[in-house]
Scaffold this motif. Sequence first.
Motif, PDB file in Angstrom:
ATOM      1  N   ASN A   4      -0.535  15.987  -8.899  1.00 47.56           N
ATOM      2  CA  ASN A   4      -1.602  15.123  -9.402  1.00 47.56           C
ATOM      3  C   ASN A   4      -2.959  15.828  -9.378  1.00 47.56           C
ATOM      4  O   ASN A   4      -3.843  15.504 -10.178  1.00 47.56           O
ATOM      5  CB  ASN A   4      -1.671  13.829  -8.597  1.00 47.56           C
ATOM      6  CG  ASN A   4      -0.530  12.877  -8.943  1.00 47.56           C
ATOM      7  OD1 ASN A   4       0.037  12.946 -10.033  1.00 47.56           O
ATOM      8  ND2 ASN A   4      -0.179  12.003  -8.015  1.00 47.56           N
ATOM      9  N   SER A  22      -6.753   3.902 -11.375  1.00 47.21           N
ATOM     10  CA  SER A  22      -6.630   3.405 -10.008  1.00 47.21           C
ATOM     11  C   SER A  22      -7.941   3.577  -9.242  1.00 47.21           C
ATOM     12  O   SER A  22      -8.396   2.664  -8.537  1.00 47.21           O
ATOM     13  CB  SER A  22      -5.498   4.138  -9.285  1.00 47.21           C
ATOM     14  OG  SER A  22      -5.422   3.757  -7.936  1.00 47.21           O
ATOM     15  N   GLY A  47      -1.899  11.732 -16.236  1.00 48.07           N
ATOM     16  CA  GLY A  47      -2.685  11.335 -15.078  1.00 48.07           C
ATOM     17  C   GLY A  47      -3.777  10.327 -15.351  1.00 48.07           C
ATOM     18  O   GLY A  47      -4.614  10.076 -14.479  1.00 48.07           O
ATOM     19  N   GLU A  83      -8.874   7.738  -2.503  1.00 50.34           N
ATOM     20  CA  GLU A  83      -7.885   7.498  -3.550  1.00 50.34           C
ATOM     21  C   GLU A  83      -7.194   8.797  -3.954  1.00 50.34           C
ATOM     22  O   GLU A  83      -5.983   8.844  -4.147  1.00 50.34           O
ATOM     23  CB  GLU A  83      -8.551   6.854  -4.771  1.00 50.34           C
ATOM     24  CG  GLU A  83      -8.927   5.394  -4.584  1.00 50.34           C
ATOM     25  CD  GLU A  83      -7.705   4.509  -4.414  1.00 50.34           C
ATOM     26  OE1 GLU A  83      -6.778   4.600  -5.244  1.00 50.34           O
ATOM     27  OE2 GLU A  83      -7.670   3.733  -3.438  1.00 50.34           O
ATOM     28  N   GLN A  91      -3.212  10.009  -3.801  1.00 48.31           N
ATOM     29  CA  GLN A  91      -2.516  10.475  -4.994  1.00 48.31           C
ATOM     30  C   GLN A  91      -1.943  11.882  -4.816  1.00 48.31           C
ATOM     31  O   GLN A  91      -0.834  12.174  -5.272  1.00 48.31           O
ATOM     32  CB  GLN A  91      -3.472  10.426  -6.188  1.00 48.31           C
ATOM     33  CG  GLN A  91      -3.848   8.995  -6.581  1.00 48.31           C
ATOM     34  CD  GLN A  91      -4.981   8.937  -7.574  1.00 48.31           C
ATOM     35  OE1 GLN A  91      -5.496   9.959  -8.017  1.00 48.31           O
ATOM     36  NE2 GLN A  91      -5.386   7.731  -7.947  1.00 48.31           N
ATOM     37  N   LEU A 151      -4.145   7.658 -12.834  1.00 41.57           N
ATOM     38  CA  LEU A 151      -4.768   8.033 -11.571  1.00 41.57           C
ATOM     39  C   LEU A 151      -6.254   7.682 -11.584  1.00 41.57           C
ATOM     40  O   LEU A 151      -6.800   7.179 -10.592  1.00 41.57           O
ATOM     41  CB  LEU A 151      -4.593   9.535 -11.317  1.00 41.57           C
ATOM     42  CG  LEU A 151      -3.163  10.075 -11.330  1.00 41.57           C
ATOM     43  CD1 LEU A 151      -3.167  11.583 -11.127  1.00 41.57           C
ATOM     44  CD2 LEU A 151      -2.319   9.397 -10.266  1.00 41.57           C
TER      45      LEU A 151
END
Length: 339
Positions: free
Chosen positions: A63, A113, A107, A52, A56, A110
Amino acid sequence: MGSSYLYYSMFLHCMIIVANIYSNNARASDRHLSMDYYQATCPNALEIIRKEMECQVLADPRNAALVLRLHFHDCFVQGCDASVLLDDTITLKGEKTAKNNINSLKGFELIDSIKNRLESECPGVVSCADTLTIAARDAVTLVGGPSWDVPLGRKDSKTAGYDLVGINIPSANEGILSIMAKFIYQGLSVTDMVALSGAHTLGMARCENYRARIYEVFSITSALNPSSHTYLNNLKSTCSPISGASDNNETSLDYATPNLFDNSYYHLLLKGEGLLNSDQLLYSSVFAVKTRKLVEKYALDPIAFFMQFSESMVKLGSIKSLKTFEDGEVRKHCRFINT
């Protein structure tokens, strides 16, 4: 310099005593962390987080800096317990809107996710605190930085430390002794402070945080290096001297290699080009007795910097309150405590 050095030495001695007292309480649960914590319950956890983060960082290298900053701000308030990820609710005041966080932290989506993927694979197993800690490590590695083993087994807090943010988080224009005190209070050394400050080789800073540097101090410390005049003028073009419309304009903390984790940050400090007052003081302050030598060391030896940064990140990630270990949980969603 003699009286300053004496004051500096007395200050450090007192803070080390305070840190030892604090460490006995705040880090009492470190022994419960282990490398193989999810071996049986979620064996693919680290791989999921890594993949992941790869997506990103590929989408936007910045990020990496966002996740790393989230981890730091989390650990300095209540320990590494994912309290920084909590949203405000009727019954809970989160840390996101505190003064030192509200415009600095991004973020969060992020981590959402990554957590969603983990919940699909292993529902209710991997804590948000562990997720953020691993993601921070992977973020650094993916942009050229070192890797390190991350002890796991953190729990997520059911509370947040809104009032502690202003007390515990260092600010851009804070004095070096005050910043040292905040690190030492967390059980981190002056060496840890200088190494972890190297994370500013990534990321951006808002005009509001470097305005004082470029209009009050910067021109003095940069005058020895003619090339800094161009840099200074560029900064002034993005940040007006008066608070207002330009407050949210951003520039890279490390203009040389903004998306690469390296030791460029320390080279900038040697030239007087640290963007934030708090950064430049590591080299230029009258109290920078030990920190100046460390800045020079890491500028000359990137391997030494990488090794110390890795060690210091493990220490940072191990800051954990006993209360969270005894009363913590594994949140289903990182923004809210379980109902």
